[in-house]
Scaffold this active site. Sequence first.
Site, PDB file in Angstrom:
ATOM      1  N   GLU A 229     -71.453  66.220  59.153  1.00 37.51           N
ATOM      2  CA  GLU A 229     -71.856  66.905  60.386  1.00 37.51           C
ATOM      3  C   GLU A 229     -73.158  66.235  60.781  1.00 37.51           C
ATOM      4  O   GLU A 229     -74.240  66.712  60.493  1.00 37.51           O
ATOM      5  CB  GLU A 229     -72.030  68.402  60.153  1.00 37.51           C
ATOM      6  CG  GLU A 229     -71.974  69.223  61.433  1.00 37.51           C
ATOM      7  CD  GLU A 229     -73.192  69.108  62.331  1.00 37.51           C
ATOM      8  OE1 GLU A 229     -73.340  68.083  63.026  1.00 37.51           O
ATOM      9  OE2 GLU A 229     -73.989  70.053  62.350  1.00 37.51           O
TER      10      GLU A 229
ATOM     11  N   GLU B  47     -77.538  59.820  65.730  1.00 36.03           N
ATOM     12  CA  GLU B  47     -77.700  59.667  64.281  1.00 36.03           C
ATOM     13  C   GLU B  47     -76.878  58.516  63.712  1.00 36.03           C
ATOM     14  O   GLU B  47     -76.387  58.588  62.588  1.00 36.03           O
ATOM     15  CB  GLU B  47     -77.368  60.966  63.541  1.00 36.03           C
ATOM     16  CG  GLU B  47     -78.298  62.102  63.954  1.00 36.03           C
ATOM     17  CD  GLU B  47     -78.362  63.199  62.921  1.00 36.03           C
ATOM     18  OE1 GLU B  47     -78.485  62.885  61.720  1.00 36.03           O
ATOM     19  OE2 GLU B  47     -78.286  64.369  63.316  1.00 36.03           O
TER      20      GLU B  47
HETATM   21  C1  LIG Z   1     -77.477  67.319  61.989  1.00 35.48           C
HETATM   22  S1  LIG Z   1     -78.145  67.324  60.305  1.00 35.48           S
HETATM   23  C2  LIG Z   1     -76.863  68.311  59.555  1.00 35.48           C
HETATM   24  C3  LIG Z   1     -77.125  68.655  58.129  1.00 35.48           C
HETATM   25  C4  LIG Z   1     -75.947  69.325  57.414  1.00 35.48           C
HETATM   26  N1  LIG Z   1     -74.806  68.403  57.347  1.00 35.48           N
HETATM   27  C5  LIG Z   1     -75.536  70.588  58.117  1.00 35.48           C
HETATM   28  O1  LIG Z   1     -74.505  70.578  58.794  1.00 35.48           O
HETATM   29  O2  LIG Z   1     -76.232  71.600  58.020  1.00 35.48           O
HETATM   30  C6  LIG Z   1     -77.757  65.663  59.783  1.00 35.48           C
HETATM   31  C7  LIG Z   1     -78.501  65.170  58.548  1.00 35.48           C
HETATM   32  O3  LIG Z   1     -77.869  63.958  58.175  1.00 35.48           O
HETATM   33  C8  LIG Z   1     -78.836  63.013  57.776  1.00 35.48           C
HETATM   34  N2  LIG Z   1     -78.199  61.706  57.994  1.00 35.48           N
HETATM   35  C9  LIG Z   1     -77.853  61.133  59.167  1.00 35.48           C
HETATM   36  N3  LIG Z   1     -77.233  59.963  58.979  1.00 35.48           N
HETATM   37  C10 LIG Z   1     -77.152  59.788  57.617  1.00 35.48           C
HETATM   38  C11 LIG Z   1     -76.614  58.760  56.786  1.00 35.48           C
HETATM   39  N4  LIG Z   1     -75.988  57.705  57.294  1.00 35.48           N
HETATM   40  N5  LIG Z   1     -76.734  58.895  55.447  1.00 35.48           N
HETATM   41  C12 LIG Z   1     -77.342  59.973  54.904  1.00 35.48           C
HETATM   42  N6  LIG Z   1     -77.889  60.976  55.654  1.00 35.48           N
HETATM   43  C13 LIG Z   1     -77.780  60.889  56.992  1.00 35.48           C
HETATM   44  C14 LIG Z   1     -80.052  63.316  58.641  1.00 35.48           C
HETATM   45  O4  LIG Z   1     -81.251  62.856  58.015  1.00 35.48           O
HETATM   46  C15 LIG Z   1     -79.979  64.833  58.747  1.00 35.48           C
HETATM   47  O5  LIG Z   1     -80.735  65.462  57.727  1.00 35.48           O
END
Ligand SMILES: C[S@@+](CC[C@H](N)C(=O)[O-])C[C@H]1O[C@@H](n2cnc3c(N)ncnc32)[C@H](O)[C@@H]1O
Length: 130
Positions: free
Chosen positions: A99, A108
């Site tokens: 997500e 992202e």
């Molecule tokens: C929108 S938040 C959602 C967090 C969690 N999945 C939720 O739904 O509550 C997205 C998170 O993904 C991390 N993120 C984005 N791209 C990523 C990647 N390629 N690898 C690891 N983490 C990532 C960001 O740092 C952020 O903390």
Amino acid sequence: MMRDSARNAAIEAAIASCNLTGKTVVEIGTGAGLPAMLFARHGARKVFTCEMDERIAAAAREIIRNNDLQDRIVVIAKSSRQAILDGDLPSAPDIIFTETLDSGVVGEGYESIAEDIRQVASFADDPDAT
Ligand SMILES: C[S@@+](CC[C@H](N)C(=O)[O-])C[C@H]1O[C@@H](n2cnc3c(N)ncnc32)[C@H](O)[C@@H]1O
């Protein structure tokens, strides 16, 4: 985001609809750990979740420990790309979840995340992959 009850309910409903007993899950983007904890609470055997922001990953580990789910959730403080390169993700996960969409829908770095999902999924086709 964590207070978006409609979002959280939709995620939980989707997770609850899966038969998770004994399953291995890979998540990209741990955040505070909500989806990872929902997967564990709904029966996943093990959840491997990667978070590229080290401070967020540390907070997630603490939240997961506070919920006594540290035995079933592994938080990898790396980007999904780095976790793949370092061999931190399991072969043949049953479920791959992310997500990481935002208000721009494909923010992202979603395209590189989609490529990482393809990579992790392709481990499943290779019985010799680690
Ligand atoms: C929108 S938040 C959602 C967090 C969690 N999945 C939720 O739904 O509550 C997205 C998170 O993904 C991390 N993120 C984005 N791209 C990523 C990647 N390629 N690898 C690891 N983490 C990532 C960001 O740092 C952020 O903390």
